[in-house]
Design a protein around this motif. Structure first.
Motif, mmCIF file in Angstrom:
data_model
loop_
_atom_site.group_PDB
_atom_site.id
_atom_site.type_symbol
_atom_site.label_atom_id
_atom_site.label_comp_id
_atom_site.label_asym_id
_atom_site.label_seq_id
_atom_site.Cartn_x
_atom_site.Cartn_y
_atom_site.Cartn_z
ATOM 1 N N TRP A 1 7.269 4.528 -0.546
ATOM 2 C CA TRP A 1 7.930 5.090 -1.315
ATOM 3 C C TRP A 1 8.591 6.090 -1.762
ATOM 4 C CZ3 TRP A 1 6.080 1.815 -5.141
ATOM 5 C CH2 TRP A 1 5.760 1.154 -4.520
ATOM 6 N N ARG A 2 8.604 6.872 -0.853
ATOM 7 C CA ARG A 2 9.688 8.333 -1.096
ATOM 8 C C ARG A 2 10.458 7.175 -1.481
ATOM 9 N NH1 ARG A 2 13.660 10.094 2.470
ATOM 10 N NH2 ARG A 2 13.716 12.175 2.153
ATOM 11 N N SER A 3 11.385 6.346 -0.970
ATOM 12 C CA SER A 3 13.106 5.656 -1.232
ATOM 13 C C SER A 3 13.234 5.795 -2.919
ATOM 14 C CB SER A 3 12.783 4.518 0.056
ATOM 15 O OG SER A 3 13.207 5.118 1.179
ATOM 16 N N VAL A 4 11.281 5.622 -3.507
ATOM 17 C CA VAL A 4 11.294 4.771 -4.618
ATOM 18 C C VAL A 4 11.540 5.914 -5.453
ATOM 19 C CG1 VAL A 4 10.236 3.606 -6.275
ATOM 20 C CG2 VAL A 4 10.434 2.228 -4.490
ATOM 21 N N LYS B 1 11.122 20.223 -12.526
ATOM 22 C CA LYS B 1 10.220 19.058 -13.027
ATOM 23 C C LYS B 1 9.316 18.497 -11.709
ATOM 24 C CE LYS B 1 10.143 21.127 -18.126
ATOM 25 N NZ LYS B 1 8.316 21.254 -18.772
ATOM 26 N N MET B 2 8.577 18.724 -10.810
ATOM 27 C CA MET B 2 7.394 17.882 -10.613
ATOM 28 C C MET B 2 7.525 16.730 -11.656
ATOM 29 S SD MET B 2 4.636 18.232 -7.779
ATOM 30 C CE MET B 2 3.583 18.334 -9.354
ATOM 31 N N PHE B 3 7.302 15.619 -10.564
ATOM 32 C CA PHE B 3 6.450 13.826 -11.355
ATOM 33 C C PHE B 3 6.042 13.682 -10.263
ATOM 34 C CE2 PHE B 3 10.737 12.557 -9.595
ATOM 35 C CZ PHE B 3 10.648 10.456 -9.417
ATOM 36 N N GLY B 4 5.523 13.610 -9.037
ATOM 37 C CA GLY B 4 5.531 13.089 -7.722
ATOM 38 C C GLY B 4 5.215 14.115 -6.915
ATOM 39 N N LEU B 5 3.491 14.215 -6.484
ATOM 40 C CA LEU B 5 3.399 15.437 -5.031
ATOM 41 C C LEU B 5 2.943 14.176 -4.086
ATOM 42 C CD1 LEU B 5 1.712 18.414 -4.160
ATOM 43 C CD2 LEU B 5 0.944 16.522 -3.145
ATOM 44 N N MET B 6 3.213 13.877 -2.818
ATOM 45 C CA MET B 6 3.167 12.997 -1.652
ATOM 46 C C MET B 6 2.736 13.865 -0.476
ATOM 47 S SD MET B 6 4.630 9.328 0.258
ATOM 48 C CE MET B 6 5.065 8.812 -1.514
ATOM 49 N N VAL B 7 1.400 13.395 -0.018
ATOM 50 C CA VAL B 7 0.968 14.265 1.014
ATOM 51 C C VAL B 7 0.336 13.895 2.650
ATOM 52 C CG1 VAL B 7 -1.153 14.973 0.234
ATOM 53 C CG2 VAL B 7 -1.176 16.542 1.786
ATOM 54 N N HIS B 8 0.073 14.147 3.509
ATOM 55 C CA HIS B 8 -0.722 13.355 4.893
ATOM 56 C C HIS B 8 -1.940 13.944 4.924
ATOM 57 C CE1 HIS B 8 3.517 11.625 6.075
ATOM 58 N NE2 HIS B 8 2.251 10.630 6.432
ATOM 59 N N ARG B 9 -3.330 13.596 4.011
ATOM 60 C CA ARG B 9 -4.529 14.273 4.344
ATOM 61 C C ARG B 9 -5.211 13.343 5.181
ATOM 62 N NH1 ARG B 9 -7.933 15.454 -0.446
ATOM 63 N NH2 ARG B 9 -7.355 13.432 -0.870
ATOM 64 N N ASN B 10 -5.739 14.358 6.407
ATOM 65 C CA ASN B 10 -6.683 13.335 7.142
ATOM 66 C C ASN B 10 -6.443 11.765 7.557
ATOM 67 O OD1 ASN B 10 -8.718 15.410 6.643
ATOM 68 N ND2 ASN B 10 -9.041 14.411 3.939
ATOM 69 N N GLY B 11 -4.864 12.092 7.596
ATOM 70 C CA GLY B 11 -4.252 10.989 8.359
ATOM 71 C C GLY B 11 -3.953 10.144 6.915
ATOM 72 N N VAL B 12 -3.901 10.287 5.983
ATOM 73 C CA VAL B 12 -4.234 9.068 5.012
ATOM 74 C C VAL B 12 -2.825 9.923 3.937
ATOM 75 C CG1 VAL B 12 -4.908 7.892 2.994
ATOM 76 C CG2 VAL B 12 -6.932 8.354 5.154
ATOM 77 N N VAL B 13 -1.656 8.912 3.413
ATOM 78 C CA VAL B 13 -0.894 9.326 2.748
ATOM 79 C C VAL B 13 -1.301 9.065 1.170
ATOM 80 C CG1 VAL B 13 1.219 8.996 2.028
ATOM 81 C CG2 VAL B 13 1.188 8.370 4.451
ATOM 82 N N ASN B 14 -1.451 10.376 -0.046
ATOM 83 C CA ASN B 14 -2.353 10.184 -1.076
ATOM 84 C C ASN B 14 -0.754 10.814 -1.759
ATOM 85 O OD1 ASN B 14 -5.328 10.281 -1.634
ATOM 86 N ND2 ASN B 14 -4.371 10.718 0.634
ATOM 87 N N LEU C 1 4.876 0.688 -8.627
ATOM 88 C CA LEU C 1 5.847 0.816 -8.863
ATOM 89 C C LEU C 1 5.960 1.949 -10.568
ATOM 90 C CD1 LEU C 1 9.327 0.852 -8.967
ATOM 91 C CD2 LEU C 1 8.414 -1.724 -9.659
ATOM 92 N N ALA C 2 5.123 0.727 -10.887
ATOM 93 C CA ALA C 2 4.944 1.211 -12.425
ATOM 94 C C ALA C 2 4.438 2.534 -12.946
ATOM 95 C CB ALA C 2 3.777 0.157 -13.445
ATOM 96 N N MET C 3 3.327 3.157 -11.746
ATOM 97 C CA MET C 3 2.863 4.665 -12.050
ATOM 98 C C MET C 3 3.418 5.621 -11.366
ATOM 99 S SD MET C 3 -0.599 4.210 -10.772
ATOM 100 C CE MET C 3 -1.113 5.570 -10.675
ATOM 101 N N ILE C 4 5.010 4.870 -10.841
ATOM 102 C CA ILE C 4 5.582 6.148 -10.527
ATOM 103 C C ILE C 4 6.839 6.171 -11.381
ATOM 104 C CG2 ILE C 4 7.802 6.755 -8.856
ATOM 105 C CD1 ILE C 4 6.817 5.596 -6.645
ATOM 106 N N THR D 1 0.908 -1.031 0.130
ATOM 107 C CA THR D 1 0.322 -0.064 -0.034
ATOM 108 C C THR D 1 1.147 1.005 -0.194
ATOM 109 O OG1 THR D 1 -0.136 0.588 2.875
ATOM 110 C CG2 THR D 1 -1.691 -1.133 0.998
ATOM 111 N N VAL D 2 0.243 2.383 0.018
ATOM 112 C CA VAL D 2 0.875 3.586 -0.019
ATOM 113 C C VAL D 2 1.582 4.321 1.099
ATOM 114 C CG1 VAL D 2 1.079 5.403 -0.393
ATOM 115 C CG2 VAL D 2 -0.513 4.991 -2.318
ATOM 116 N N ASP D 3 2.712 3.532 1.115
ATOM 117 C CA ASP D 3 3.710 3.974 2.544
ATOM 118 C C ASP D 3 4.520 5.143 2.472
ATOM 119 O OD1 ASP D 3 6.424 2.779 3.568
ATOM 120 O OD2 ASP D 3 4.749 2.603 5.585
ATOM 121 N N TYR D 4 4.744 6.057 3.144
ATOM 122 C CA TYR D 4 4.695 7.271 3.171
ATOM 123 C C TYR D 4 7.007 6.549 3.025
ATOM 124 C CZ TYR D 4 7.556 12.421 3.200
ATOM 125 O OH TYR D 4 7.602 13.248 3.306
ATOM 126 N N GLU D 5 7.063 6.368 3.329
ATOM 127 C CA GLU D 5 8.604 6.229 3.704
ATOM 128 C C GLU D 5 9.309 4.995 2.587
ATOM 129 O OE1 GLU D 5 10.791 7.957 5.163
ATOM 130 O OE2 GLU D 5 9.976 8.769 5.707
#
Length: 131
Positions: free
Chosen positions: A9-12, A43-56, A100-103, A3-7
């Protein structure tokens, strides 16, 4: 990494050639960018945010593929605070292979838009066809 796990996916995201993390919108919004030669605007290719206690995670996507991914996966929705045509938001629950394919696709789309010399400096070989 199912699942989306901040650390995880941040590493990927940071493992992509030339990738770095920035926080231009505040500490809860991690923006993943590709560095450019001669200090040009990254140039940006990803943005990760904690919204309402959930990582998106927001990722750039080909518009046709974006629609297909949204139809097949309830965890994928039009980009939150982004162009709904070119960006998807991924919520927890998406399988690791698709994530991973989407990243990789997001990274490839952004690098493909750079000048040839910058693509070469990143060691980029071109878009990879996925089956």
């Amino acid at each position: 990494m199912g699942t989306v796990d901040y650390e995880s996916w941040r590493s990927v995201l940071l493992s992509m050639p030339g990738a770095f993390e920035d926080f231009p919108f505040g500490p809860e919004w991690a923006v993943f960018k590709i560095s450019r030669r001669d200090n040009k605007k990254a140039k940006m290719f990803g943005l990760m945010v904690h919204r309402n206690g959930v990582v998106n995670l927001n990722l750039k996507c080909d518009p046709t593929l974006a629609e297909q991914l949204r139809a097949a996966n309830p965890q994928i929705t039009p980009g939150y605070h982004m162009s709904k045509k070119h960006w998807n938001t991924v919520a927890p629950g998406l399988d690791a292979e698709t994530m991973l394919a989407m990243i990789e696709d997001s990274y490839d789309l952004v690098v493909a838009s750079l000048p040839a010399a910058e693509r070469a400096a990143l060691g980029w070989k071109g878009l990879v066809e996925r089956g």
